[in-house]
Design a protein around this motif. Structure first.
Motif, PDB file in Angstrom:
ATOM      1  N   GLN A 209       0.901  -1.194  -0.232  1.00 45.63           N
ATOM      2  CA  GLN A 209       0.000   0.046  -0.116  1.00 45.63           C
ATOM      3  C   GLN A 209       0.827   1.284  -0.314  1.00 45.63           C
ATOM      4  O   GLN A 209       0.601   2.098  -0.794  1.00 45.63           O
ATOM      5  N   THR A 210       2.033   1.194   0.974  1.00 47.65           N
ATOM      6  CA  THR A 210       2.645   2.555   1.060  1.00 47.65           C
ATOM      7  C   THR A 210       3.304   2.807  -0.229  1.00 47.65           C
ATOM      8  O   THR A 210       3.475   4.079  -0.574  1.00 47.65           O
ATOM      9  N   TYR A 211       4.101   1.882  -0.853  1.00 54.10           N
ATOM     10  CA  TYR A 211       5.039   2.428  -2.003  1.00 54.10           C
ATOM     11  C   TYR A 211       4.145   2.761  -3.187  1.00 54.10           C
ATOM     12  O   TYR A 211       4.543   3.548  -3.834  1.00 54.10           O
ATOM     13  N   PRO A 212       2.967   1.950  -3.496  1.00 50.83           N
ATOM     14  CA  PRO A 212       2.225   2.618  -4.454  1.00 50.83           C
ATOM     15  C   PRO A 212       1.690   3.971  -4.362  1.00 50.83           C
ATOM     16  O   PRO A 212       1.482   4.638  -5.233  1.00 50.83           O
ATOM     17  N   LEU A 213       0.901   4.132  -3.098  1.00 50.51           N
ATOM     18  CA  LEU A 213       0.669   5.353  -3.054  1.00 50.51           C
ATOM     19  C   LEU A 213       1.514   6.277  -3.070  1.00 50.51           C
ATOM     20  O   LEU A 213       1.207   7.741  -3.412  1.00 50.51           O
ATOM     21  N   GLN A 214       2.734   6.009  -2.410  1.00 52.17           N
ATOM     22  CA  GLN A 214       3.974   7.194  -2.723  1.00 52.17           C
ATOM     23  C   GLN A 214       4.341   7.257  -4.137  1.00 52.17           C
ATOM     24  O   GLN A 214       4.394   8.572  -4.746  1.00 52.17           O
ATOM     25  N   ALA A 215       4.274   6.187  -5.005  1.00 55.41           N
ATOM     26  CA  ALA A 215       4.478   6.281  -6.273  1.00 55.41           C
ATOM     27  C   ALA A 215       3.727   7.102  -7.133  1.00 55.41           C
ATOM     28  O   ALA A 215       4.165   7.995  -8.062  1.00 55.41           O
ATOM     29  N   LEU A 216       2.526   7.029  -6.945  1.00 61.84           N
ATOM     30  CA  LEU A 216       1.462   7.719  -7.615  1.00 61.84           C
ATOM     31  C   LEU A 216       1.274   9.032  -7.178  1.00 61.84           C
ATOM     32  O   LEU A 216       1.076   9.913  -7.903  1.00 61.84           O
ATOM     33  N   ALA A 217       1.733   9.382  -5.861  1.00 66.00           N
ATOM     34  CA  ALA A 217       1.681  10.809  -5.581  1.00 66.00           C
ATOM     35  C   ALA A 217       2.843  11.383  -6.280  1.00 66.00           C
ATOM     36  O   ALA A 217       2.776  12.703  -6.764  1.00 66.00           O
TER      37      ALA A 217
END
Length: 388
Positions: A209-217
């Motif tokens: 969850q954290t790495y995708p939400l960071q990447a998309l941000a």
């Protein structure tokens, strides 16, 4: 007007500012000891060993390319003299150079993506070479682990101002967005079917969850704006914050179909003090919501471990200042991660089924006495980086 993340923390909750500063001191103390002889690579972990007198010593074990790259990503925010102190006399860019030179022998997509990301963020002159290695290892027609796919997107987002990566950036962005199951806000463990056995394809972890939400941000912030990427990042963040434990715990395993928790334990220190803050801060910086309350609640867990509140006989500190470590996690101590396995199987058939009896049999009262360099890399990234 902007202020640093630490200054904002001090304004909201002064006692937590002292905790964050304490943790950052521990990180800078601990990282040099994690370097292997020769000071060109980092150990995989530092394992705690208790002496007969009750004191602790640390043993270096293994080596990790990805942990070294994450460390460089965090250390780059320090002044140059402190970068050199943490990285065996090298700056973050110089240390990243060692990783870039090693890329011909790197065969893991995630490792290569992290090196390329570090090369982009440190302005390394061989960024193009690093990105070429990522492209050579990637295959968009095959499923990838979600964490590694997220790192690929973060690397391309960081490189967009320097190198023409638009085709690859778009492919990486689309792959991550399409990985979600149905209209759910959470991300699965792999970007498409085929990489995982059917019975655990719905189980995803906190890192998923954290790495995708960071990447998309970061993708949204890297160009002229990307409303779809920002919305997906925001939805994921809102969901994990809604699921956060009463004691501030960031839970470990989720059902990517339903957006619920499958198994909460272990609770990892790195999630509390580093990974959740890093991702959520980067989302806020990109134009997302303010997640400060959830970040502070999670950070507070480091010294107020609620799992120990009714069991003073097992209570122990997770921060060992003099050793330069934070112990890795609080867990159930169940053999072969039995609780996670059972809940993964049962929720496959009956989403939401918890089997509460397992909580009574296997209580989360054990401490994993290890510490890994990436924990400090993301900690530095979270608290020394960015503007809010």
């Amino acid at each position: 007007m902007t202020m640093s993340r630490l200054a904002a923390l001090g304004r909201e909750e002064p006692s937590l500012l002292a905790l964050a500063q304490r943790l950052l001191t521990v990180a800078e103390l601990g990282l040099p000891a994690m370097l292997l002889p020769g000071k060109e690579a980092f150990a995989f972990t530092m394992a705690g060993r208790r002496a007969p007198d009750g004191s602790w010593a640390l043993d270096r074990r293994g080596t990790s390319t990805r942990y070294a790259a994450i460390t460089a990503l965090g250390v780059r925010f320090l002044p140059e003299d402190r970068q050199r102190a943490a990285l065996g006399g090298r700056t973050a860019q110089e240390f990243t150079g060692l990783l870039v030179e090693s890329l011909p022998g790197v065969t893991n997509l995630g490792d290569a993506a992290l090196i390329a990301w570090a090369a982009a963020e440190t302005g390394h002159p061989k960024l193009s070479d690093a990105l070429a290695r990522v492209e050579a290892l990637d295959a968009y027609d095959k499923p990838q682990y979600t964490v590694e796919a997220a790192w690929v997107l973060s690397a391309y987002a960081a490189a967009r101002d320097t190198v023409d990566v638009e085709r690859r950036f778009t492919s990486a962005r689309d792959r991550l967005l399409k990985a979600r199951i149905g209209t759910g806000p959470l991300f699965p463990h792999a970007t498409a079917p085929g990489l995982l056995p059917w019975y655990r394809a719905h189980v995803s972890c906190f890192a998923d969850q954290t790495y995708p939400l960071q990447a998309l941000a970061l993708a949204h912030a890297s160009g002229d704006g990307d409303a779809e990427a920002l919305a997906a990042s925001e939805a994921c963040a809102q969901r994990i914050c809604a699921l956060q434990g009463d004691g501030g715990q960031w839970w470990w395993h989720y059902d990517a179909r339903t957006g619920g928790v499958i198994e909460g334990y272990p609770v990892y220190s790195v999630h509390q003090h580093a990974m959740a803050p890093t991702a959520l801060f980067d989302l806020t910086d990109a134009g997302g919501s303010d997640f400060g309350a959830a970040i502070r609640k999670g950070l507070r867990w480091m010294t107020e471990v609620s799992e120990f509140s009714e069991h003073p006989d097992v209570r122990e500190p997770l921060i060992l200042d003099e050793l330069g470590v934070t112990w890795r996690k609080v867990y159930r101590g169940d053999p072969k991660k039995a609780v996670r396995a059972v809940r993964g199987l049962t929720t496959r058939a009956l989403p939401g089924l918890r089997l509460a009896s397992l909580d009574r049999v296997y209580r989360p009262l054990s401490v994993d006495r290890e510490c890994r360099p990436y924990e400090f890399g993301w900690m530095l990234h979270a608290w020394q980086g960015g503007r809010i």
